[in-house]
Design a protein around this motif. Structure first.
Motif, PDB file in Angstrom:
ATOM      1  N   ASP A  78     -24.012  -2.930  55.670  1.00 15.50           N
ATOM      2  CA  ASP A  78     -23.090  -3.379  56.567  1.00 15.50           C
ATOM      3  C   ASP A  78     -22.370  -4.335  55.881  1.00 15.50           C
ATOM      4  OD1 ASP A  78     -22.937  -4.000  59.845  1.00 15.50           O
ATOM      5  OD2 ASP A  78     -22.447  -5.488  58.676  1.00 15.50           O
TER       6      ASP A  78
ATOM      7  N   ASP B 127     -18.598  -0.538  58.698  1.00 12.53           N
ATOM      8  CA  ASP B 127     -17.705  -1.908  58.888  1.00 12.53           C
ATOM      9  C   ASP B 127     -17.009  -2.180  57.444  1.00 12.53           C
ATOM     10  OD1 ASP B 127     -20.008  -2.846  58.208  1.00 12.53           O
ATOM     11  OD2 ASP B 127     -19.939  -4.319  60.207  1.00 12.53           O
TER      12      ASP B 127
ATOM     13  N   HIS C   2     -15.357   0.062  56.057  1.00 13.70           N
ATOM     14  CA  HIS C   2     -14.278   1.098  56.223  1.00 13.70           C
ATOM     15  C   HIS C   2     -12.642   0.252  56.160  1.00 13.70           C
ATOM     16  CE1 HIS C   2     -11.213   4.079  57.705  1.00 13.70           C
ATOM     17  NE2 HIS C   2     -11.800   4.904  57.038  1.00 13.70           N
TER      18      HIS C   2
ATOM     19  N   GLN D 194     -10.003   0.454  57.810  1.00 15.98           N
ATOM     20  CA  GLN D 194      -9.464   0.000  58.982  1.00 15.98           C
ATOM     21  C   GLN D 194     -10.402  -0.583  60.094  1.00 15.98           C
ATOM     22  OE1 GLN D 194      -7.833   3.985  59.402  1.00 15.98           O
ATOM     23  NE2 GLN D 194      -6.003   3.539  58.822  1.00 15.98           N
ATOM     24  N   ASP D 195     -11.430  -1.014  59.519  1.00 16.34           N
ATOM     25  CA  ASP D 195     -12.279  -1.650  60.319  1.00 16.34           C
ATOM     26  C   ASP D 195     -11.827  -2.922  60.767  1.00 16.34           C
ATOM     27  OD1 ASP D 195     -15.412  -1.531  61.409  1.00 16.34           O
ATOM     28  OD2 ASP D 195     -14.968  -3.700  60.997  1.00 16.34           O
ATOM     29  N   GLU D 196     -12.165  -3.345  62.247  1.00 18.32           N
ATOM     30  CA  GLU D 196     -11.435  -4.591  62.559  1.00 18.32           C
ATOM     31  C   GLU D 196     -12.099  -5.800  62.189  1.00 18.32           C
ATOM     32  OE1 GLU D 196     -10.869  -3.322  66.843  1.00 18.32           O
ATOM     33  OE2 GLU D 196      -9.571  -1.820  66.079  1.00 18.32           O
TER      34      GLU D 196
ATOM     35  N   GLY E 224     -19.757  -1.340  63.007  1.00 23.51           N
ATOM     36  CA  GLY E 224     -18.545  -0.510  62.867  1.00 23.51           C
ATOM     37  C   GLY E 224     -17.483  -0.849  63.951  1.00 23.51           C
ATOM     38  N   TYR E 225     -16.343  -1.358  63.823  1.00 25.68           N
ATOM     39  CA  TYR E 225     -15.730  -2.165  65.022  1.00 25.68           C
ATOM     40  C   TYR E 225     -14.379  -1.570  65.019  1.00 25.68           C
ATOM     41  CZ  TYR E 225     -19.859  -4.817  64.769  1.00 25.68           C
ATOM     42  OH  TYR E 225     -21.178  -5.481  64.855  1.00 25.68           O
ATOM     43  N   ARG E 226     -14.108  -0.857  65.922  1.00 22.60           N
ATOM     44  CA  ARG E 226     -12.629  -0.294  66.103  1.00 22.60           C
ATOM     45  C   ARG E 226     -12.428  -0.363  67.513  1.00 22.60           C
ATOM     46  NH1 ARG E 226     -11.288   3.153  61.504  1.00 22.60           N
ATOM     47  NH2 ARG E 226      -9.495   3.981  62.676  1.00 22.60           N
TER      48      ARG E 226
ATOM     49  N   LEU F  47     -14.565   5.579  65.309  1.00 21.56           N
ATOM     50  CA  LEU F  47     -15.857   5.147  64.717  1.00 21.56           C
ATOM     51  C   LEU F  47     -16.880   6.325  64.549  1.00 21.56           C
ATOM     52  CD1 LEU F  47     -16.909   1.794  66.458  1.00 21.56           C
ATOM     53  CD2 LEU F  47     -16.183   2.049  64.243  1.00 21.56           C
TER      54      LEU F  47
END
Ligand SMILES: [Zn+2]
Length: 315
Positions: A162, A239, A241, A243-245, A281-283, A289
């Protein structure tokens, strides 16, 4: 062989205020996506398991009993609930116990089959006497402790990929020599205080796919060789990634697939059972996701079942 997947509908059954940033629906969406997208043959290769909730006694053997009593009885001070980040509800407690039971069951299945995947889990910010960052109780530490009670498992390695540091796991298991904690994370991200894991790989903001895979694979090889674990628990948080927020890395979709494949194939080649959880993982758009998390299952189907590699987005 079949690929064991662990899931319970309760994972996404939590009412949250509108605009709450926790992507609670992603578990159900991931389950639905897998059910809908797999071919008939692929579905034959997967076996679904429903967990039981972990027992309160097991939780209290790891966490401070006063914290657990206050948490479950809804008498935690408001500031401590704010640190967790969820409004209290009975649903929240039941979902949390079930999710920890799921990670524990995934360990049992991994021991039997070589691999098990939990479509939840990875609550690594839960400490002994407080919760934080959407984590109430630490399923990774609970499952690792459970693994040590099984025949033939003397050393457990937790590989936490993570993007956030596994602070709760590190402190809960600091005095546990038979459970090795390995966190690869962003050095300038939550939590501000990062207590030592047994192995920490802190990477800077904007780390690219190649930089990430190169640094991680080197430390992964060394860690597996040094500790020779009898079982691995893998937090496959997406997360990292680009584009993860809540993440600051620049890792692409295909890079996450390569990371998952690296961990799974190394463990398979070394004959080490691996229990994987989906992690963070946060979108805002939860559906975005799902394909990222589904890559873990696709990768396992390729590595363990010899299924041909599915198409994934290129970087
Ligand atoms: Zn995270």
């Amino acid at each position: 062989m079949t690929l064991p997947l662990v899931y319970h509908p309760i994972y996404s059954q939590l009412e949250l205020p509108p605009e709450h940033r926790y992507p609670i629906s992603k578990y159900r969406r991931l389950f639905d996506y897998l059910t809908d997208s797999l071919t008939l043959n692929e579905r034959h290769d997967i076996k679904l398991y429903q967990p039981e909730p972990i027992s309160v006694n097991e939780v209290k053997a790891l966490h401070h009993p006063d914290y657990i009593d206050a948490l479950f009885g809804n008498t935690l001070p408001a500031a401590k609930m704010r640190r967790i980040g969820f409004p209290w509800s009975q649903q929240l407690i039941e979902r949390t116990l079930m999710s920890s039971g799921g990670t524990k069951l995934t360990v049992d299945l991994a021991r039997q089959h070589g691999i098990g995947i939990h479509l939840s889990g990875g609550y690594h910010h839960a400490h002994r006497d407080f919760g934080s960052g959407f984590c109430l109780i630490n399923d990774l530490a609970l499952a690792a402790k459970h693994a040590l009670t099984l025949d033939g498992i003397d050393t457990v390695l937790i590989i936490d990929c993570d993007v956030h540091h596994g602070d709760g796991t590190a402190t809960l298991l600091a005095d546990e020599p038979d459970i090795i904690t390995f966190s690869v994370h962003c050095d300038k991200n939550f939590p501000a205080r990062k207590p030592d894991s047994d192995v920490d790989l802190a990477l800077p903001k904007s780390t690219t796919t190649n930089e990430y895979l190169s640094a991680f694979s080197g430390v992964l090889n060394l860690t597996l060789a040094q500790y020779q674990p009898d079982l691995v628990i893998y937090d496959a948080g997406v997360d990292i990634h680009q584009q993860d927020e809540l993440g600051y890395f620049d890792v692409c979709t295909q890079g996450i697939y390569q990371r998952d494949s690296l961990v799974l194939s190394q463990c398979k080649e070394a004959g080490i059972p691996i229990a994987a959880v989906v992690g963070g993982g946060y979108r805002h758009d939860h559906q975005l996701l799902v394909e990222l998390h589904a890559q873990l299952i696709h990768s396992a189907m390729t590595v363990f079942l010899g299924e041909s590699q599915p198409k994934t987005n290129q970087c």
